[in-house]
Write an enzyme that holds these catalytic residues in place. Structure first.
Site, PDB file in Angstrom:
ATOM      1  N   CYS A 170     -10.858  63.660  26.491  1.00  0.00           N
ATOM      2  CA  CYS A 170     -10.196  63.676  25.187  1.00  0.00           C
ATOM      3  C   CYS A 170      -9.563  65.044  24.951  1.00  0.00           C
ATOM      4  O   CYS A 170      -9.746  65.980  25.731  1.00  0.00           O
ATOM      5  CB  CYS A 170     -11.179  63.353  24.058  1.00  0.00           C
ATOM      6  SG  CYS A 170     -12.453  64.618  23.840  1.00  0.00           S
TER       7      CYS A 170
ATOM      8  N   CYS B  32     -11.685  68.054  24.989  1.00  0.00           N
ATOM      9  CA  CYS B  32     -11.990  68.604  26.325  1.00  0.00           C
ATOM     10  C   CYS B  32     -10.936  69.632  26.720  1.00  0.00           C
ATOM     11  O   CYS B  32     -11.259  70.764  27.096  1.00  0.00           O
ATOM     12  CB  CYS B  32     -12.022  67.484  27.367  1.00  0.00           C
ATOM     13  SG  CYS B  32     -13.265  66.216  27.085  1.00  0.00           S
TER      14      CYS B  32
ATOM     15  N   ASP C 270      31.853  72.818  25.612  1.00  0.00           N
ATOM     16  CA  ASP C 270      32.789  73.499  26.488  1.00  0.00           C
ATOM     17  C   ASP C 270      33.814  72.445  26.919  1.00  0.00           C
ATOM     18  O   ASP C 270      33.589  71.245  26.728  1.00  0.00           O
ATOM     19  CB  ASP C 270      32.036  74.078  27.693  1.00  0.00           C
ATOM     20  CG  ASP C 270      32.978  74.710  28.691  1.00  0.00           C
ATOM     21  OD1 ASP C 270      33.856  75.473  28.263  1.00  0.00           O
ATOM     22  OD2 ASP C 270      32.847  74.424  29.891  1.00  0.00           O
TER      23      ASP C 270
ATOM     24  N   ASP D  60      28.682  73.654  31.322  1.00  0.00           N
ATOM     25  CA  ASP D  60      28.315  73.574  32.738  1.00  0.00           C
ATOM     26  C   ASP D  60      28.651  74.830  33.526  1.00  0.00           C
ATOM     27  O   ASP D  60      28.238  74.975  34.671  1.00  0.00           O
ATOM     28  CB  ASP D  60      29.005  72.368  33.406  1.00  0.00           C
ATOM     29  CG  ASP D  60      30.478  72.628  33.671  1.00  0.00           C
ATOM     30  OD1 ASP D  60      31.106  73.371  32.878  1.00  0.00           O
ATOM     31  OD2 ASP D  60      31.000  72.097  34.661  1.00  0.00           O
TER      32      ASP D  60
ATOM     33  N   ASP E 137      29.114  79.814  30.286  1.00  0.00           N
ATOM     34  CA  ASP E 137      28.445  79.120  29.172  1.00  0.00           C
ATOM     35  C   ASP E 137      26.988  79.536  29.032  1.00  0.00           C
ATOM     36  O   ASP E 137      26.353  79.246  28.019  1.00  0.00           O
ATOM     37  CB  ASP E 137      28.489  77.598  29.377  1.00  0.00           C
ATOM     38  CG  ASP E 137      29.903  77.041  29.351  1.00  0.00           C
ATOM     39  OD1 ASP E 137      30.717  77.587  28.593  1.00  0.00           O
ATOM     40  OD2 ASP E 137      30.179  76.091  30.090  1.00  0.00           O
TER      41      ASP E 137
END
Length: 725
Positions: A13, A16, A414, A606, A610
């Site tokens: 759980c 733990c 972009d 990309d 950027d």
């Protein structure tokens, strides 16, 4: 500092996992700890000069768990569980039949002591099958890190020990009932519930870890005209590999001979094979479906797209969403609070003079409390969501990215490679009267051959198509956001946008497109000519952007291209705003400005230029075809390189967080209602929960969370279907 990843067996759980985190965080040599309940893994950053992995393992072992460097295959205990169920049925037969239908028992079993002795022996066997609850539960209790196992161990031990006390009285001739059946039924219900719960978790984990099996163990390398099979780890960059039909591509590469169709569904989510001709990129883990072709490796196996996905999946599994912090905080105090409540309820009923009722209430409160439901609420939903994301061609770097995408209010794009195809082609070459257009092309392509920029690739490709011979360029240096300079035949040649030159534009820019100027560097630069490139929109770009507007999102086109080109494109796509001729610095400033207005910004790009904006945005979406620098700062990677990734990420985020909230609502509501009922607050209304019903309710509550998370399965189909509505 050193970072290590290992596995921990025995966690059941969130108490733990959070208990392990707290125990490790208290050590001065530990800098960071992340423990993932679902994958049973832990990532620890520690000072190697003051401790080692063995020291860390000792701390975890002391808490009652088993740390291991690798996770062994699960061992089947199904037969033991069935025997435990049969033993429990035997206890129920002896206890319930004796109470309600004694005539069905042989005379000897009607004896209270004999019946109790048999029940005790059968109970010991059931407790032996469930021994892990006791070893982990009492160890965790001793280390002051109680968990769900502690609740089960305390509750069933109390029932068993009190029953032994009653058995002693029966030996002296007293006729009495026992609580052995409560201990057995509690253990069996919890073990069965855990088995079903683990089965669901394992299936979800196996679906994600299935990515690992996509990479072959060997590759066919061409050496001296011969094909030699080599281990995947021996493949180096620039090796030429043969890819047979029906085989998985071992590393990222470029097709250099032949052609074929490749199934990229594991990356893009699209099942239709993609045609690959000479020069096309292929990715590790994708499947060659038709004919033999050869590729040149551009990455090793450890640098491949597949490995990046696997790493992102593992990071995402180990990360925690902000919404999970609430459950973690509750889990830290939950079990101690439950033990306190159970003890107070026991005392209250004891004061009323009903010891038997007090014991039943004590046990019921302990076993009905469910930290498991709280702990599973978030990670189970996230696990299913990450698998659904892969069907959409999306990969989220961590849980925070998946959580935050739904809050985005402003999307900044972009242009090149994001909204457009990212393959600009030279449409025209212009030159001043003193030089020919061919000379301008030769100088420009010679310098751009040193660059990996998408415009440079278009220029070099055009030069090759025209059959011109390039000149040797040396001392190349890229100037971010402006262009490239290099030495060609003793002169410094500059290739880039107009801002790169200390000179006026000698041309009337009437031709639309991206103008890349070529000139000689000097005290005053001398522009010789320009290469005019044009790029086409991505398929469905207009429809994708229109849907974003329908979602109420604001949008902007932010590009280093000429303002006129950017403005024309923005008007065509009906974007809210646009800025052209933007340098990396001005792009970053614009992102800061939008965020200062209270917007949650998603940047979609990309390129290398950027990267600063992507890093500063709230959610960074990067096309997988982009630069490595952009991929490093990405929150979300789109392996199908489509604008639809923006809407997909937002819709998946909305569905996932909605599912998590449902899970948390049920988990909190369950405990809020169940614990008071177990205490006996509705006793006068005739409502009282027995320990056996309490254990059943606890198991069902965990299962309900697991099953609710499975409702996210297939959400990618609903998202795709929404495009058609």
């Amino acid at each position: 500092m050193q970072q290590v990843r290992f596995y921990i067996e025995g966690m059941t759980c969130s108490a733990c996992s959070s208990g392990i985190e707290r125990a490790l965080e208290r050590k001065s040599f530990i800098q960071e700890v992340r423990v993932d309940l679902l994958s049973k893994s832990a990532v620890v950053v520690y000072d190697g000069a003051h401790a080692n992995l063995e020291d860390i393992f000792k701390i975890i072992t002391k808490l009652g768990y088993t740390p291991k460097e690798s996770l062994p295959p699960p061992q089947a205990k199904k037969s033991h569980l069935w025997v435990a169920i049969l033993a429990t049925l035997g206890v129920l037969y002896l206890s319930m039949v004796a109470m309600h239908l004694p005539m069905l028992l042989p005379d000897i079993l009607r004896n209270s002591f004999v019946s109790g002795l048999l029940q005790a022996l059968l109970s010991l066997f059931v407790m032996r099958v469930g021994k892990d609850f006791y070893s982990r539960g009492f160890k965790a209790l001793w280390e002051r890190q109680p968990n769900m196992d502690s609740l089960i161990a305390l509750g069933t031990s109390s029932a068993f020990l009190y029953s032994l006390f009653l058995l002693g009285k029966a030996f002296q001739g007293a006729h009495t009932g026992y609580y052995f059946e409560s201990a057995c039924v509690i253990l069996v219900f919890v073990m069965v519930g855990k088995r079903l719960e683990e089965g669901s978790k394992d299936k979800a984990l196996q679906a994600m870890e299935g990515l690992l099996s996509k990479q072959p163990q060997s590759a066919l390398r061409i050496e001296g005209g011969e094909v030699i099979e080599v281990l995947i780890e021996h493949v180096q960059v620039n090796d030429v590999l043969q890819i047979l039909p029906g085989s998985v591509i071992p590393v990222d590469g470029v097709v250099v001979e032949g052609e074929g169709e490749v199934d990229e569904s594991m990356l893009t989510g699209e099942s239709v094979p993609i045609y690959k001709a000479s020069g096309a990129h292929v990715f590790s883990g994708t499947l060659n479906t038709t004919s033999t072709f050869c590729i040149r490796a551009i990455h090793t196996s450890t640098q491949s797209a597949l490995q990046k996905i696997i790493q992102q999946v593992r990071n995402a599994q180990g990360s925690k969403a902000q919404i999970a912090r609430l459950a973690d905080k509750v889990a830290r105090i939950f079990v101690p609070a439950v033990i306190t409540i159970a003890s107070l309820a026991f005392v209250a009923w004891l004061v009323l003079g009903d010891f038997a009722r007090a014991l039943e209430v004590f046990i019921a409160v302990l076993v009905i409390s469910c930290p498991c439901a709280l702990g599973l609420a978030t990670p189970m939903s996230l696990l299913v969501a990450h698998k659904e994301a892969s069907h959409l061609g999306l990969f989220f770097k961590d849980a925070q990215a998946l959580e935050k995408a739904r809050l985005v209010s402003y999307v900044v794009f972009d242009k090149t490679g994001t909204i457009t195809q990212g393959k600009p082609q030279v449409q025209q070459v212009v030159a001043i009267p003193e030089i020919s257009a061919t000379e301008v092309l030769v100088l420009g392509a010679s310098v751009e051959a040193l660059s990996e920029h998408v415009l440079a690739q278009g220029i070099v490709a055009y030069a090759k198509d025209q059959g011109v011979a390039l000149k040797e360029a040396t001392e190349g240096r890229a100037v971010l956001g402006k262009g490239m300079r290099a030495c060609v035949e003793g002169a410094i040649i500059k290739v880039g946008n107009l801002e790169f030159f200390n000179a006026p534009n000698p041309f009337a820019q009437s031709v639309p497109g991206t103008w890349v100027f070529v000139g000689i560097e000097g005290q005053t630069d001398h522009i010789l000519g320009a290469l005019i490139l044009q790029d086409s929109l991505k398929v469905h770009a207009k429809e994708n952007l229109a849907r974003l507007k329908a979602l109420g999102l604001k949008s902007m086109l932010l590009s280093g291209d000429a303002q006129e080109n950017v403005q024309t494109l923005a008007q065509e796509l009906k974007l809210d705003a646009c800025i052209g001729q933007a340098s990396p610095e001005s792009k970053l400033a614009k992102i800061e400005e939008i965020k200062a207005q209270g917007e949650i910004v998603m940047m979609v790009g990309d390129g290398l230029n950027d990267a600063p904006c992507l890093a500063r945005s709230d959610v960074a979406v990067v096309m997988a075809s982009g630069s490595d620098a952009s991929l490093e700062v990405a929150d979300v990677v789109s392996f199908n390189n489509e604008i639809a990734a923006v809407e997909n990420a937002i819709r998946l985020s909305q569905a996932t967080i909605g599912n998590i909230k449902q899970n948390l609502f049920w988990a909190f509501s369950y405990n809020t209602i169940a614990i008071p009922l177990a205490c006996g607050v509705a006793f006068k209304a005739g409502i009282m929960l027995s320990p056996m019903l309490a254990s059943l309710a606890m198991s069902l509550s965990s299962l309900s969370v697991v099953l609710n998370a499975q409702r996210l399965k297939g959400i990618h189909l609903k998202i795709k279907a929404s495009y058609e509505s």
